[in-house]
Design a protein around this motif. Structure first.
Motif, PDB file in Angstrom:
ATOM      1  N   VAL A 115      15.623 -15.408 -38.775  1.00  0.00           N
ATOM      2  CA  VAL A 115      15.718 -16.004 -37.440  1.00  0.00           C
ATOM      3  C   VAL A 115      14.491 -16.885 -37.247  1.00  0.00           C
ATOM      4  N   GLY A 116      14.730 -18.173 -37.049  1.00  0.00           N
ATOM      5  CA  GLY A 116      13.632 -19.116 -36.872  1.00  0.00           C
ATOM      6  C   GLY A 116      13.759 -19.877 -35.571  1.00  0.00           C
ATOM      7  N   ASP A 117      12.624 -20.338 -35.057  1.00  0.00           N
ATOM      8  CA  ASP A 117      12.637 -21.142 -33.835  1.00  0.00           C
ATOM      9  C   ASP A 117      11.615 -22.269 -33.965  1.00  0.00           C
ATOM     10  N   THR A 118      11.778 -23.279 -33.149  1.00  0.00           N
ATOM     11  CA  THR A 118      10.869 -24.436 -33.144  1.00  0.00           C
ATOM     12  C   THR A 118       9.886 -24.335 -31.987  1.00  0.00           C
ATOM     13  N   GLY A 119       9.539 -23.109 -31.611  1.00  0.00           N
ATOM     14  CA  GLY A 119       8.761 -22.865 -30.402  1.00  0.00           C
ATOM     15  C   GLY A 119       7.261 -22.925 -30.561  1.00  0.00           C
ATOM     16  N   ILE A 120       6.582 -22.158 -29.709  1.00  0.00           N
ATOM     17  CA  ILE A 120       5.129 -22.260 -29.567  1.00  0.00           C
ATOM     18  C   ILE A 120       4.376 -21.631 -30.723  1.00  0.00           C
ATOM     19  N   GLY A 121       5.028 -20.783 -31.503  1.00  0.00           N
ATOM     20  CA  GLY A 121       4.373 -20.178 -32.645  1.00  0.00           C
ATOM     21  C   GLY A 121       3.356 -19.120 -32.250  1.00  0.00           C
ATOM     22  N   MET A 122       2.714 -18.537 -33.261  1.00  0.00           N
ATOM     23  CA  MET A 122       1.730 -17.475 -33.048  1.00  0.00           C
ATOM     24  C   MET A 122       0.439 -17.803 -33.767  1.00  0.00           C
ATOM     25  N   SER A 123      -0.654 -17.360 -33.170  1.00  0.00           N
ATOM     26  CA  SER A 123      -1.928 -17.442 -33.874  1.00  0.00           C
ATOM     27  C   SER A 123      -1.933 -16.416 -34.998  1.00  0.00           C
ATOM     28  N   GLU A 167       6.463 -15.733 -40.769  1.00  0.00           N
ATOM     29  CA  GLU A 167       5.748 -16.993 -40.969  1.00  0.00           C
ATOM     30  C   GLU A 167       5.635 -17.685 -39.619  1.00  0.00           C
ATOM     31  N   SER A 168       4.425 -18.006 -39.217  1.00  0.00           N
ATOM     32  CA  SER A 168       4.251 -18.644 -37.918  1.00  0.00           C
ATOM     33  C   SER A 168       2.926 -19.393 -37.870  1.00  0.00           C
ATOM     34  N   GLU A 169       2.925 -20.430 -37.035  1.00  0.00           N
ATOM     35  CA  GLU A 169       1.710 -21.223 -36.820  1.00  0.00           C
ATOM     36  C   GLU A 169       1.796 -21.807 -35.415  1.00  0.00           C
ATOM     37  N   LEU A 170       0.671 -21.816 -34.731  1.00  0.00           N
ATOM     38  CA  LEU A 170       0.663 -22.323 -33.358  1.00  0.00           C
ATOM     39  C   LEU A 170       1.227 -23.745 -33.304  1.00  0.00           C
TER      40      LEU A 170
END
Length: 302
Positions: A142-150, A191-194
């Motif tokens: 599940v992926g999103d194009t949102g704000i991401g995480m630090s 996997e995430s990036e701000l």
């Protein structure tokens, strides 16, 4: 159940939405039962089922549509749901309601991560250790194009009660997903990036059921018609219970209080046609359910 089985002329959509209500209710029942694990010993036997992850994902996407489509659109926010399902997906063995709960949490988290709109992608894949080997696991992403995480949030997001949503969040969503994956012997990769969105991957091992038939919830089989007495001072509950039991073929008598219930029980005994089962409310005025039990036992002794 009463609507689905007893109301003729329901449209296909009506039946579908009623089935969603029933499925959600069954899931709630299962979740509440799991909460008991905090203070009771865990049963070693799990109710496992063979399931198709693509079908489950489609169902969850449809059930959560108000959250990712209707509600945002009413605020002028556009959320696009994309799917990419592997047609050759191998069947999984697991607890369907738990996996549905996990995917629901991931989709709702993705919605929260795109408050001004964006894209959510749900993807399934078959994986193996090498191209020459048979499939060993199924990947649900599940992926999103949102704000991401630090990086700090990414490392801590699976901790119970850790939340970045303030009062809107309980900090239990991803923790529950982690618990479900642990029970299924699966893994989570995040996997995430701000500012660059988030992708959460659930890696589930491919297993097979031992034996011919899976264990399914709510499959009690058939039983002989019973003669049942229902005692409750609430007319709505009393009549609803009577209707449900009668639809299953049982003979049902009702009483609106403890004393009238005992009187009905004694009359049945005197007619030599006693009740097989007595269902009674505990909290009733003047003559409660505990007194009903004493009166019933006294009648039997006679």
């Amino acid at each position: 159940d009463l609507l689905v089985r007893g109301e003729p002329g329901l449209s296909a959509n009506g039946k579908k939405y009623l089935q969603y209500i029933k499925t959600a209710g069954d899931d709630i029942t299962h979740i509440v039962a799991r909460l008991r694990e905090f203070y009771r010993q865990r049963d070693s036997k799990e109710a496992l089922q063979s399931l198709n992850l693509n079908d489950l994902a489609r169902q969850v996407i449809d059930m959560t549509r108000p959250r990712w489509h209707d509600i945002p659109q009413s605020r002028g926010v556009m959320v696009e749901m994309r799917t990419d399902f592997d047609a050759n997906l191998a069947p999984l063995v697991g607890i369907e309601s738990e996996l549905r709960e996990a995917l629901t949490n991931l989709i709702l988290n993705a919605v929260d991560a795109i408050p001004t709109g964006g894209i959510i992608t749900v993807r399934t894949r078959v994986g193996s250790r090498s191209p020459s080997e048979a499939p060993t696991h199924v990947l649900l992403e599940v992926g999103d194009t949102g704000i991401g995480m630090s990086e700090e949030t990414r490392k801590r997001c699976l901790e119970p009660f850790y939340s970045t949503k303030g009062k809107r969040g309980t900090g239990l969503g991803l923790a529950m997903v982690y618990g479900v994956m642990e029970r299924h012997g699966a893994q989570i990769d995040i996997e995430s990036e701000l500012g660059q969105g988030t992708v959460i991957k659930l890696i589930l091992p491919i297993r097979h059921l031992l034996g011919e038939n899976p264990v399914a919830y709510g499959d009690e089989g058939t039983s002989l018609p019973l003669n049942i007495l229902c005692i409750d001072d609430e007319p709505l509950l009393r009549e609803l219970l009577k209707e449900i039991l009668e639809r299953d073929g049982h003979r049902v008598s009702v009483a609106d209080g403890g004393q009238s219930g005992v009187d009905e029980f004694r009359a049945a005994v005197s007619r030599q046609h006693p009740f097989d089962v007595v269902l009674t409310d505990l909290g009733m005025p003047y003559f409660d359910g505990r007194q009903v039990e004493i009166g019933r036992a006294s009648c039997r002794e006679r």
